[in-house]
Design a protein around this motif. Sequence first.
Motif, short mmCIF file in Angstrom:
data_model
loop_
_atom_site.label_atom_id
_atom_site.label_comp_id
_atom_site.label_asym_id
_atom_site.label_seq_id
_atom_site.Cartn_x
_atom_site.Cartn_y
_atom_site.Cartn_z
N ARG A 1 0.85 -1.19 0.00
CA ARG A 1 0.00 0.00 0.00
C ARG A 1 0.88 1.24 0.00
NH1 ARG A 1 -2.63 2.67 4.47
NH2 ARG A 1 -1.78 1.03 5.81
N ARG A 2 0.47 2.24 -0.74
CA ARG A 2 1.21 3.51 -0.79
C ARG A 2 0.23 4.67 -0.69
NH1 ARG A 2 5.95 5.81 -1.62
NH2 ARG A 2 5.99 7.88 -2.58
N SER A 3 0.63 5.71 0.04
CA SER A 3 -0.22 6.88 0.20
C SER A 3 0.58 8.15 -0.08
CB SER A 3 -0.83 6.94 1.60
OG SER A 3 0.16 7.28 2.54
N ASP A 4 -0.12 9.18 -0.50
CA ASP A 4 0.46 10.50 -0.71
C ASP A 4 -0.34 11.48 0.14
OD1 ASP A 4 0.61 12.89 -3.46
OD2 ASP A 4 1.89 12.66 -1.70
N ASP A 5 0.30 12.08 1.12
CA ASP A 5 -0.36 12.94 2.09
C ASP A 5 0.10 14.38 1.90
OD1 ASP A 5 -1.74 13.87 4.26
OD2 ASP A 5 -0.26 13.20 5.73
N ARG A 6 -0.85 15.29 1.67
CA ARG A 6 -0.55 16.71 1.55
C ARG A 6 -1.46 17.48 2.51
NH1 ARG A 6 -0.81 14.88 -3.80
NH2 ARG A 6 1.16 14.96 -4.93
N GLN B 1 4.31 7.61 1.57
CA GLN B 1 4.69 6.50 2.42
C GLN B 1 4.25 5.18 1.79
OE1 GLN B 1 2.75 8.21 6.08
NE2 GLN B 1 4.66 7.56 7.01
N SER B 2 4.98 4.10 2.14
CA SER B 2 4.67 2.76 1.64
C SER B 2 4.63 1.78 2.80
CB SER B 2 5.72 2.30 0.63
OG SER B 2 5.73 3.12 -0.52
N TRP B 3 3.73 0.80 2.70
CA TRP B 3 3.63 -0.30 3.64
C TRP B 3 3.61 -1.61 2.85
CZ3 TRP B 3 0.91 4.14 3.69
CH2 TRP B 3 0.96 4.95 4.85
N THR B 4 4.48 -2.55 3.20
CA THR B 4 4.56 -3.84 2.52
C THR B 4 4.61 -4.94 3.56
OG1 THR B 4 5.81 -2.84 0.70
CG2 THR B 4 5.86 -5.24 0.86
N SER B 5 3.93 -6.04 3.29
CA SER B 5 3.97 -7.16 4.23
C SER B 5 3.93 -8.48 3.47
CB SER B 5 2.80 -7.10 5.22
OG SER B 5 1.57 -7.32 4.57
N LEU B 6 4.61 -9.46 4.03
CA LEU B 6 4.59 -10.85 3.58
C LEU B 6 4.20 -11.72 4.75
CD1 LEU B 6 8.03 -10.92 1.70
CD2 LEU B 6 5.78 -10.58 0.67
N TYR B 7 3.35 -12.72 4.52
CA TYR B 7 2.94 -13.56 5.64
C TYR B 7 2.74 -14.99 5.18
CZ TYR B 7 -1.71 -12.40 3.78
OH TYR B 7 -2.80 -12.20 2.97
N ALA B 8 2.86 -15.88 6.16
CA ALA B 8 2.70 -17.31 5.90
C ALA B 8 2.10 -17.97 7.14
CB ALA B 8 4.02 -17.98 5.56
N GLN B 9 1.30 -19.00 6.94
CA GLN B 9 0.68 -19.73 8.04
C GLN B 9 0.56 -21.19 7.67
OE1 GLN B 9 -2.93 -18.28 10.32
NE2 GLN B 9 -3.86 -20.04 9.29
N ASP B 10 0.88 -22.05 8.62
CA ASP B 10 0.76 -23.49 8.43
C ASP B 10 -0.06 -24.06 9.57
OD1 ASP B 10 1.00 -26.09 7.64
OD2 ASP B 10 3.11 -26.31 8.15
N GLU B 11 -1.20 -24.66 9.25
CA GLU B 11 -2.04 -25.32 10.24
C GLU B 11 -1.79 -26.81 10.15
OE1 GLU B 11 -6.75 -25.89 11.45
OE2 GLU B 11 -6.17 -24.34 10.02
N MET B 12 -1.34 -27.40 11.26
CA MET B 12 -0.93 -28.81 11.28
C MET B 12 -1.85 -29.63 12.17
SD MET B 12 3.16 -28.16 11.64
CE MET B 12 2.91 -26.69 12.65
N ALA B 13 -2.32 -30.74 11.67
CA ALA B 13 -3.12 -31.66 12.45
C ALA B 13 -2.19 -32.65 13.15
CB ALA B 13 -4.12 -32.39 11.55
N LEU B 14 -1.95 -32.44 14.45
CA LEU B 14 -1.08 -33.34 15.20
C LEU B 14 -1.79 -34.64 15.54
CD1 LEU B 14 0.59 -30.75 17.60
CD2 LEU B 14 1.30 -31.46 15.31
#
Length: 337
Positions: free
Chosen positions: A36-41, A58-71
């Motif tokens: 996401r990027r914004s321009d603020d005046r 300004q810029s906001w960047t994110s990377l995410y990962a999730q692993d759901e495991m059946a034990l």
Amino acid sequence: MAMSQGRMCCIAATALCAQAGHPSPAHTLVLGASHRRSDDRVGHDAPQFAFLPEQLGQSWTSLYAQDEMALSDALRLTLGARIERHDYTGNEFLPNVRLAWKPSPAQLWWASAARTVRAPSRLDRDVYVPATPPFLLNGGPGFRAEVAKVLELGYRGQPLPALTLSATAFHGDYDRLRTTELAPSRTAVFFGDGMQGRVGGLEAWGSLQTATWLRLHGGVALLRPRLALKPGSADNASSVPAAEGAMPRRMWRLRAAVNLPRDAEFDVTLRHVSALHAPDVPAYSAVDLRLGARLGPDADIALTAINLLGSHGEFTPVQTRSKFGRSLALQVRLRLD
């Protein structure tokens, strides 16, 4: 606060989330990314207040990962992590882990641990009072992200056919909370991160079907904050009572839902919120009523009365406080295909 020529423009926003499926029968993997990027005046015709610089991208960047495991058939482990990058403080690593145990179809126990942050905003970094030097409030150029490390233990289930319960106990360790620090010149202040502490509490809710025509609902939330200034903070000690005083220590709610003849229903709710101490806001209790009925397969009507015990304030100093008084509302809903 008066400003002219102020606008916030989000010029780009993208997000991607992909469920990678089941790399093995015991795993469910989710991957994602966002940008996401914004321009603020913001103009500052008002001499008392300004955002500096007036124009900022300004810029906001994110990377995410999730692993759901059946034990096992009853036990599941979820591991996740997010990496967020923002212009003020760079990269933040946000891991989380959750363990869920389901001993029977009607009961679930779970525990979780997570690290999260509140990234700085322009209100933390770029606000100045007055709009031109010499400044009394000199922004927060060194303000970093506020950090919370949170543990939770919860239960949700139906121990009896007529009873449903949910409860969560939580504990959070907080660091780098915002304070107002005295500049070395002793003629100005700036926003710093000189407060830390712990907040613990409990939330519990339940529902009981006492008869075919009556269902009772109840809930309570308890909170215990313990905050303190960090060694070396030059705050005048107002940040701690302001932060703790803005949290109500107790809230509870009771509701009775009654089914009446001819598809009508009647609800009565009693709720209570304990006092705040900074600013001073008295505790209050309130009673709400609702009477509703179906007019046909695609229409219903409801009469609602709120705050029947009288008006009360909920926040802000008494000089500027708005009060919530008694109110009555009639609502008619029509569903059109």
